[in-house]
Design an enzyme around this catalytic site. Structure first.
Site, PDB file in Angstrom:
ATOM      1  N   SER A   1       0.830  -1.194   0.000  1.00  0.00           N
ATOM      2  CA  SER A   1       0.000   0.000   0.000  1.00  0.00           C
ATOM      3  C   SER A   1       0.874   1.257   0.000  1.00  0.00           C
ATOM      4  O   SER A   1       1.697   1.438  -0.895  1.00  0.00           O
ATOM      5  CB  SER A   1      -0.940  -0.046   1.207  1.00  0.00           C
TER       6      SER A   1
ATOM      7  N   ASP B   1      -5.876  -4.460  -1.865  1.00  0.00           N
ATOM      8  CA  ASP B   1      -4.762  -3.950  -1.074  1.00  0.00           C
ATOM      9  C   ASP B   1      -3.838  -5.063  -0.563  1.00  0.00           C
ATOM     10  O   ASP B   1      -4.282  -6.027   0.050  1.00  0.00           O
ATOM     11  CB  ASP B   1      -5.329  -3.171   0.120  1.00  0.00           C
TER      12      ASP B   1
END
Length: 374
Positions: free
Chosen positions: A164, A280
């Protein structure tokens, strides 16, 4: 008579075509049902994670993060994967990925092409540095990186890894750009989101910023050195590590995928990356391992409250001078004012400095050969 025969052949062909279309529709409908089931499971997981985070922030007693849905989901199927690791790694000619279980029982897949890119590096420096998922807190990571680069902990041969926001910071480091310039770019992104909103459009704003900020050769600088973690959700959630990039666009796609919080970066539950349905990377590989023999992990959140172990640099390094967990959580989801972003950068720098005092660069950093070098 021939006219009747040809007519019958035409009818049979039409019937066969209809049956084929019906079969195709049923197959497609079955696949759609699988996606819907996986999406429902993902939404349940999101709600559980939000409850865990709220419990972590508001609880006056200690909270065991290992009992959270985040930890349990990221470890789901770990026993099965551990049993199949030998089979997955023994036949490199028939598969494109390799399943790996590290010493902490963290499971992930890595493409054979990515492994070859790491082996192609003739020299790497240990330790490597892994940057955690952090939402919009990446000024903290930038501050940490600023100190590590200044003091010689991170050089051009230092392996990096991130999920991320951590993946974005790794790309910035590998590009050779200054952390101060990256902080300025972060302020541009934050200002845009404060004026026009964050949810459903952050991904497009972030992509446009990365295209303008990163140099055209960032992918060649990152190949074999930067590991980007993403989470594949179909048909079974599992972490994937990517460190071979074909172009600048491919690298940007990787870090955007690694940052793809469902329904937040874009109005979709997931994104496609290299023909895989992904979200993610922090959901399965919160701080992915680097290719070095030793990895120092950097986390933007207080790790003691989360029950995380083995973290090198975090707000716990400097507990008397840090933001509260609730402040960090709010800043991670919504863009903060410029003075807050400056403060996060400074906090990251200071926490890294405290860690550096306990880990002198001359005692810690060492050159080592990659497994494939001679």
């Amino acid at each position: 008579m021939l006219k009747g025969v040809f007519g019958e052949i035409g009818r049979q062909r039409a019937k066969l075509s209809y049956l084929q279309q019906e079969s195709y529709f049923l197959d497609w409908h079955q696949e759609l049902l699988k996606v819907e089931v996986e999406w429902i499971q993902l939404k349940k997981f999101q709600l559980q994670c939000l409850e865990d985070i709220e419990t972590t922030i508001t609880s006056t007693s200690s909270f065991d993060w290992r009992e959270s849905s985040f930890f349990k989901w990221s470890r789901r199927n770990a026993d099965v994967d551990a049993n199949t690791t030998t089979a997955a790694t023994s036949s490199t000619t028939t598969t494109t990925t390799k399943t790996i279980v590290d010493e902490d029982s963290v499971v992930w897949e890595q493409g054979l092409k990515d492994m070859e890119a790491e082996k192609a590096l003739k020299k790497i420096t240990s330790p490597g540095f892994s940057f955690s998922a952090a939402g919009l807190l990446f000024p903290y990571h930038l501050g940490v990186a600023q100190y590590l680069i200044e003091k010689g902990y991170i050089t051009e041969t230092t392996p990096l890894a991130g999920s991320s926001a951590g993946a974005i910071v790794c790309a910035v480091i590998a590009s050779g750009s200054s952390m101060e310039d990256a902080l300025k770019a972060t302020k541009i992104l934050a200002d845009d989101c404060r004026l026009r909103g964050t949810a459903f459009r952050l991904g497009a704003v972030l992509r446009d910023l990365l295209v303008k900020f990163l140099p055209d050769d960032v992918h060649t600088r990152s190949n074999g050195r930067v590991r980007v973690a993403v989470t594949q959700i179909l048909w079974r959630p599992r972490g994937l590590i990517v460190d071979q990039f074909d172009s600048k666009e491919d690298l940007i796609n990787a870090v955007i995928t690694s940052s793809f919080i469902p329904g937040y970066l874009a109005p979709t539950p997931a994104t496609f990356f290299r023909n895989r349905v992904c979200i993610d990377g922090g959901l399965t590989l919160f701080m992915p391992p680097t290719s070095a023999s030793k990895t120092v992990r950097v986390c933007a959140f207080p790790t003691e409250r989360l029950g995380l172990q083995g973290i090198g640099i975090s707000p716990d390094c400097n507990p008397e001078n840090r933001a509260s967990p609730r402040e960090l959580f709010n800043w991670a989801l919504e863009p903060a004012e410029d003075q807050v972003l400056d403060r996060l950068f400074e906090l990251g720098y200071r926490d890294a400095a405290v860690w550096g005092e306990q880990n002198p660069v001359e005692e810690l950093v060492a050159d080592e050969s990659s497994p494939g070098s001679t």
